[in-house]
Design a protein around this motif. Sequence first.
Motif, PDB file in Angstrom:
ATOM      1  N   UNK A   1     -47.100 -53.687   4.539  1.00 50.67           N
ATOM      2  CA  UNK A   1     -47.498 -55.299   4.347  1.00 50.67           C
ATOM      3  C   UNK A   1     -48.513 -55.734   4.741  1.00 50.67           C
TER       4      UNK A   1
ATOM      5  N   UNK B   1     -54.502 -54.765  -8.372  1.00 52.62           N
ATOM      6  CA  UNK B   1     -55.438 -55.870  -8.261  1.00 52.62           C
ATOM      7  C   UNK B   1     -55.877 -56.008  -6.839  1.00 52.62           C
TER       8      UNK B   1
ATOM      9  N   UNK C   1     -44.978 -58.160 -10.198  1.00 57.41           N
ATOM     10  CA  UNK C   1     -46.155 -57.903  -9.000  1.00 57.41           C
ATOM     11  C   UNK C   1     -45.188 -57.544  -7.788  1.00 57.41           C
ATOM     12  N   UNK C   2     -45.532 -56.616  -7.178  1.00 57.16           N
ATOM     13  CA  UNK C   2     -45.087 -56.732  -5.617  1.00 57.16           C
ATOM     14  C   UNK C   2     -45.598 -57.417  -4.664  1.00 57.16           C
ATOM     15  N   UNK C   3     -45.169 -57.319  -3.452  1.00 56.36           N
ATOM     16  CA  UNK C   3     -45.450 -58.414  -2.492  1.00 56.36           C
ATOM     17  C   UNK C   3     -47.004 -58.265  -1.961  1.00 56.36           C
TER      18      UNK C   3
ATOM     19  N   UNK D   1     -52.610 -56.036  -4.776  1.00 52.46           N
ATOM     20  CA  UNK D   1     -51.462 -56.270  -5.378  1.00 52.46           C
ATOM     21  C   UNK D   1     -51.142 -55.007  -6.289  1.00 52.46           C
TER      22      UNK D   1
ATOM     23  N   UNK E   1     -59.554 -66.685  -4.447  1.00 53.30           N
ATOM     24  CA  UNK E   1     -60.187 -66.235  -5.825  1.00 53.30           C
ATOM     25  C   UNK E   1     -58.739 -65.776  -6.540  1.00 53.30           C
ATOM     26  N   UNK E   2     -58.749 -65.719  -7.751  1.00 52.69           N
ATOM     27  CA  UNK E   2     -57.814 -65.031  -8.574  1.00 52.69           C
ATOM     28  C   UNK E   2     -57.882 -63.615  -8.293  1.00 52.69           C
ATOM     29  N   UNK E   3     -56.623 -62.831  -8.965  1.00 52.14           N
ATOM     30  CA  UNK E   3     -56.587 -61.320  -8.761  1.00 52.14           C
ATOM     31  C   UNK E   3     -57.748 -60.492  -9.841  1.00 52.14           C
TER      32      UNK E   3
ATOM     33  N   UNK F   1     -56.964 -59.087  -4.510  1.00 48.63           N
ATOM     34  CA  UNK F   1     -57.158 -60.605  -4.565  1.00 48.63           C
ATOM     35  C   UNK F   1     -58.000 -61.056  -3.310  1.00 48.63           C
TER      36      UNK F   1
ATOM     37  N   UNK G   1     -51.970 -56.906   2.616  1.00 50.47           N
ATOM     38  CA  UNK G   1     -52.870 -57.574   3.233  1.00 50.47           C
ATOM     39  C   UNK G   1     -53.978 -56.871   4.154  1.00 50.47           C
TER      40      UNK G   1
END
Lengths: 116, 113
Positions: free
Chosen positions: A9, A35, A107-109, A91, A41-43, A37, A112
């Motif tokens: 995670x 992706x 999508x998955x969580x 992502x 910003x956007x993915x 992110x 980070x």
Amino acid sequence: EAGVAQSPRYKIIEKRQSVAFWCNPISGHATLYWYQQILGQGPKLLIQFQNNGVVDDSQLPKDRFSAERLKGVDSTLKIQPAKLEDSAVYLCASSPGTGKMFFGYTFGSGTRLTVV
Amino acid sequence: AQSVTQLDSQVPVFEEAPVELRCNYSSSVSVYLFWYVQYPNQGLQLLLKYLSGSTLVESINGFEAEFNKSQTSFHLRKPSVHISDTAEYFCAVSSGGYQKVTFGTGTKLQVIP
């Protein structure tokens, strides 16, 4: 149905270290996406798999990023060596569609990543 | 090539007021359009989508979006927002049958009590 699973995670590493992320898509989904992110910003699509083949990796920084989906199910994304600018949420998404039938991703969580 | 523009990076609105989040897209072929929502520290969730047919699409929590081909827009609206709607909203487009989705930069909706 179970969702898209991602691990870990959270991850904190030092620059120049390597890191790997794992994704398990929804059962039966043929298409898998990674992706990136960046905060604010956007993915941005890094790589798209159709079963175990790569459909699009035009935005994957291939000198440091690699991804595989060997059996057409789960996938790993690796960064080696990491740079500060790789800090982002990674992502994973999957889609059941093949060909022109497409109904959106699940999508998955996300993972980070913080590079220090 | 396909692209998405979300001009508003942040939209503050009082609770129970209406809101519109703007989205414009660019594509040379027919498109699929999506709105995704991202709550703090969570992943992206599909809010609603336009694939074909009626140009007005609705979500289960009161949002709606209208596909306007002549203006290449897919704006998201809600007549009365709630505190729980505070999140970041991403517009996205897919075209050409390749199942590749391009996202906008996102709009942060802040609902003020």
